[in-house]
Enzyme design. Structure first.
Site, PDB file in Angstrom:
ATOM      1  CB  ALA A  66      -0.920  -0.003   1.216  1.00 33.41           C
ATOM      2  N   GLY A 112      -0.546  -5.138   0.767  1.00 33.66           N
ATOM      3  CA  GLY A 112      -1.758  -5.051  -0.036  1.00 33.66           C
ATOM      4  C   GLY A 112      -1.633  -5.744  -1.380  1.00 33.66           C
ATOM      5  CD  GLU A 115      -3.772  -7.349   2.973  1.00 30.06           C
ATOM      6  OE1 GLU A 115      -4.364  -7.562   4.044  1.00 30.06           O
ATOM      7  OE2 GLU A 115      -3.336  -6.228   2.648  1.00 30.06           O
ATOM      8  CD  GLU A 135       0.537  -5.891   5.733  1.00 22.47           C
ATOM      9  OE1 GLU A 135      -0.139  -5.813   4.698  1.00 22.47           O
ATOM     10  OE2 GLU A 135       1.245  -6.890   6.012  1.00 22.47           O
TER      11      GLU A 135
END
Length: 260
Positions: A66, A112, A115, A135
């Site tokens: 991200a 992300g 994900e 993360e």
């Protein structure tokens, strides 16, 4: 909507969505997430598109994570809203899309990015791919479904280790874990993935959509996947695809499915 962060190319019945932010290693910011939602929605409504492949531009990264600069100063409330909206418009959306979505993972798929790959219906990786959920090194946890989908794919123990250690795994390890289906040389990634997609396009798109719904039902709280399978199995009998498929079988010819 004008697309500034993604590219969409159609090749017969296959659409290729390329996340195109190479200067940011294709990191997901809010604008890119919104564009991906709009792109997937449009392609899902296009009945000529039977399979969607999503990949990253260049050879370094599928999606390196991200865009941290967007949320570094967020409050508790803002952080929760960020995760909720992202899951709704992209990650859960892709998982439940009736058109099959294949992730062609080239290079880094982190945070992300992993994900997003896990939200796709299955994954093919290049031999230089690296995957992980880093993360916790930022003092946060995966927020786009990573704590849920990773254990489903690799098992609880391996998921716990990956999340808590923040370690990256290589493509072969990912294949051994069941995180990806295939590992191929970088130069062959898209062609190999398109080969699988082509096989899928020859089958009933209506039946495939029903199968996606039935498989996903097994992972939904309060939903009986067997009941969903029974309902969807029965529904197939009322489709033109079923009539064509069974007629073609009895006539010993290849079916040409109308997608209805």
């Amino acid at each position: 909507m004008k697309m500034e962060n993604i590219l969409i190319e159609k090749q017969e019945n296959i659409a290729i969505v390329t996340i195109n932010r190479p200067e940011k290693l294709n990191a997901l910011n809010k604008a890119t997430i919104q564009e991906l939602h709009e792109g997937f929605k449009s392609l899902n409504e296009d009945k000529s598109v039977k399979v969607i492949i999503v990949t990253g531009s260049g050879e370094k990264a599928f999606v390196a994570g991200a865009d941290i600069s967007e949320f570094a100063n967020f409050s508790v409330e803002n952080g929760g809203l960020l995760a909720a909206k992202g899951q709704e418009i992209l990650f859960d959306y892709v998982q439940n899309l009736s058109t099959p979505v294949i992730a062609a993972v080239n290079g880094f798929a982190l945070g992300g990015g992993l994900e997003l790959a896990m939200a796709c219906h299955f994954r093919v990786a290049s031999d230089n791919a690296k995957m992980g959920l880093p993360e916790v090194t930022l003092g946060v946890i995966p927020g786009y479904g990573g704590t849920q989908r990773l254990p489903q794919l690799v098992g609880k123990g391996r998921a716990m280790e990956m999340i808590m250690s923040a370690a990256m795994i290589d493509a072969e390890t990912a294949k051994n874990y069941g995180l990806v289906n295939h590992v191929v040389p970088q130069a062959e990634l898209l062609e190999f993935t398109k080969g699988i997609a082509t096989k899928i396009t020859k089958n009933s798109s209506v039946a495939i959509a029903k199968a996606i719904e039935a498989v996903n039902a097994n992972y939904e709280d309060g939903v009986n996947g067997y009941e969903t399978e029974i309902k969807n199995f029965g529904a197939c009998f009322g489709t033109e695809d079923f009539k064509e498929g069974t007629t073609a079988f009895l006539e010993k010819r290849k079916a040409v499915f109308p997608g209805k």
